[in-house]
Design an enzyme around this catalytic site. Sequence first.
Site, PDB file in Angstrom:
ATOM      1  N   ASP A 242       2.651  -5.237   4.516  1.00 51.33           N
ATOM      2  CA  ASP A 242       1.895  -6.498   4.498  1.00 51.33           C
ATOM      3  C   ASP A 242       2.774  -7.720   4.680  1.00 51.33           C
ATOM      4  O   ASP A 242       2.413  -8.824   4.263  1.00 51.33           O
ATOM      5  CB  ASP A 242       1.107  -6.616   3.178  1.00 51.33           C
ATOM      6  CG  ASP A 242       0.121  -5.476   3.020  1.00 51.33           C
ATOM      7  OD1 ASP A 242      -0.121  -5.066   1.879  1.00 51.33           O
ATOM      8  OD2 ASP A 242      -0.360  -4.969   4.047  1.00 51.33           O
TER       9      ASP A 242
HETATM   10  N1  LIG Z   1       3.862   0.343   7.470  1.00 52.31           N
HETATM   11  C1  LIG Z   1       2.744  -0.307   7.096  1.00 52.31           C
HETATM   12  N2  LIG Z   1       1.629   0.386   6.840  1.00 52.31           N
HETATM   13  C2  LIG Z   1       0.492  -0.262   6.460  1.00 52.31           C
HETATM   14  C3  LIG Z   1       0.490  -1.668   6.298  1.00 52.31           C
HETATM   15  C4  LIG Z   1       1.692  -2.378   6.601  1.00 52.31           C
HETATM   16  O1  LIG Z   1       1.736  -3.636   6.533  1.00 52.31           O
HETATM   17  N3  LIG Z   1       2.791  -1.667   6.990  1.00 52.31           N
HETATM   18  N4  LIG Z   1      -0.665  -2.310   5.822  1.00 52.31           N
HETATM   19  C5  LIG Z   1      -1.574  -1.412   5.100  1.00 52.31           C
HETATM   20  C6  LIG Z   1      -2.902  -1.936   4.633  1.00 52.31           C
HETATM   21  N5  LIG Z   1      -2.848  -2.203   3.208  1.00 52.31           N
HETATM   22  C7  LIG Z   1      -3.221  -3.457   2.849  1.00 52.31           C
HETATM   23  O2  LIG Z   1      -3.750  -4.214   3.684  1.00 52.31           O
HETATM   24  C8  LIG Z   1      -2.476  -1.230   2.263  1.00 52.31           C
HETATM   25  C9  LIG Z   1      -3.027   0.033   2.343  1.00 52.31           C
HETATM   26  C10 LIG Z   1      -2.653   1.011   1.425  1.00 52.31           C
HETATM   27  C11 LIG Z   1      -1.751   0.754   0.422  1.00 52.31           C
HETATM   28  C12 LIG Z   1      -1.369   1.844  -0.503  1.00 52.31           C
HETATM   29  O3  LIG Z   1      -0.674   1.652  -1.491  1.00 52.31           O
HETATM   30  N6  LIG Z   1      -1.818   3.063  -0.153  1.00 52.31           N
HETATM   31  C13 LIG Z   1      -1.423   4.289  -0.889  1.00 52.31           C
HETATM   32  C14 LIG Z   1      -2.586   5.256  -0.990  1.00 52.31           C
HETATM   33  C15 LIG Z   1      -3.835   4.568  -1.496  1.00 52.31           C
HETATM   34  C16 LIG Z   1      -5.033   5.549  -1.428  1.00 52.31           C
HETATM   35  O4  LIG Z   1      -4.820   6.726  -1.064  1.00 52.31           O
HETATM   36  O5  LIG Z   1      -6.138   5.086  -1.727  1.00 52.31           O
HETATM   37  C17 LIG Z   1      -0.368   5.017  -0.048  1.00 52.31           C
HETATM   38  O6  LIG Z   1      -0.501   4.986   1.222  1.00 52.31           O
HETATM   39  O7  LIG Z   1       0.486   5.650  -0.665  1.00 52.31           O
HETATM   40  C18 LIG Z   1      -1.199  -0.516   0.320  1.00 52.31           C
HETATM   41  C19 LIG Z   1      -1.568  -1.521   1.238  1.00 52.31           C
HETATM   42  C20 LIG Z   1      -1.863  -0.203   5.965  1.00 52.31           C
HETATM   43  N7  LIG Z   1      -0.641   0.458   6.232  1.00 52.31           N
END
Ligand SMILES: Nc1nc2c(c(=O)[nH]1)N[C@@H](CN(C=O)c1ccc(C(=O)N[C@@H](CCC(=O)O)C(=O)O)cc1)CN2
Length: 297
Positions: A242
């Site tokens: 983000d």
């Molecule tokens: N490399 C990146 N990937 C993603 C980004 C980014 O900026 N760089 N933005 C996110 C979107 N997002 C907020 O807008 C976001 C999505 C997910 C998470 C998170 O902690 N996800 C966990 C799992 C959560 C779940 O399973 O419900 C994880 O992936 O471990 C934080 C922010 C999209 N991807």
Amino acid sequence: MTNIELYHHFREQNKDRARLLIKCPDQPGIVSAVSTFLMNNGANIIESSQYSADPEGGNFFIRMEFSCLDLHNRRIEIEQSFHEVSTKFNMEFQFLYVSDVKKTAIFVSKEQHCLMELLWEWQNGDLMMDIGCIISNNENAEQLAKSLNIPFYYIPANKDIRAQVEERQLEILKEHDIELIILARYMQILTPNFVSHYPNQIINIHHSFLPAFIGARPYERAYARGVKLIGATSHYVTNDLDEGPIIEQGVERVSHHDKVDDLKRIGRNIERSVLARAVKWHLQDRVIVDGNKTIVF
Ligand SMILES: Nc1nc2c(c(=O)[nH]1)N[C@@H](CN(C=O)c1ccc(C(=O)N[C@@H](CCC(=O)O)C(=O)O)cc1)CN2
């Protein structure tokens, strides 16, 4: 008109239109040289914008949109002849052809409001993109995709199987020749390997007014903080969660009366309009990335 009819009408109407994006060290004479080049090649400038980051020694940015008879047959000739100007001014440049509608994939998880906004604006011709597929770690959007004859791929995902999930996602994206990925509230973090395949070609909507509340559950954290404004931010995806170059943002006032569910309800309207504007500007080649910032013409 159907989507297919809209698509072919747009391509035919714009087969002789292009955009020229330029980044170069600032100095006098750049706009004159570029506009003279276009005139000498029979082009008519339709829109021209430029920005000088620092006239004392920074970079200069130009976006020119132009029409040119028989352009669809003269692409190579014009691009090769531009090298004389680009070399003189040490330019980074791109010719982008309006009829080359961008092949796009939409990633979504459980929340569908942003996906629905994109599909609504795509159906009415406001977002001219060629949607190749929808990919989701949730089955909710399958019927919506099928109703619009858009290929849908359900790929369950979590942090423990990220590599396998992304291997399959990358296969699908290659199969559909995708050049733009939109994360429409896709809630999985993408690995550096995935991001490296699509530099500044992945647009995310984060449900907060960045840089506040980076990461997961921003509305819950905003409520705990007692904010009086909530917002949404659309940005290009990088390895820094983000924190990629911001394309568009929006905010709305909230008050002590609003609970978390109220913030989410108000926030959904901000998210979908901010994402749609960011995607439209990218599709119109109005965004130039400079470091971790953008210039939006
Ligand atoms: N490399 C990146 N990937 C993603 C980004 C980014 O900026 N760089 N933005 C996110 C979107 N997002 C907020 O807008 C976001 C999505 C997910 C998470 C998170 O902690 N996800 C966990 C799992 C959560 C779940 O399973 O419900 C994880 O992936 O471990 C934080 C922010 C999209 N991807």
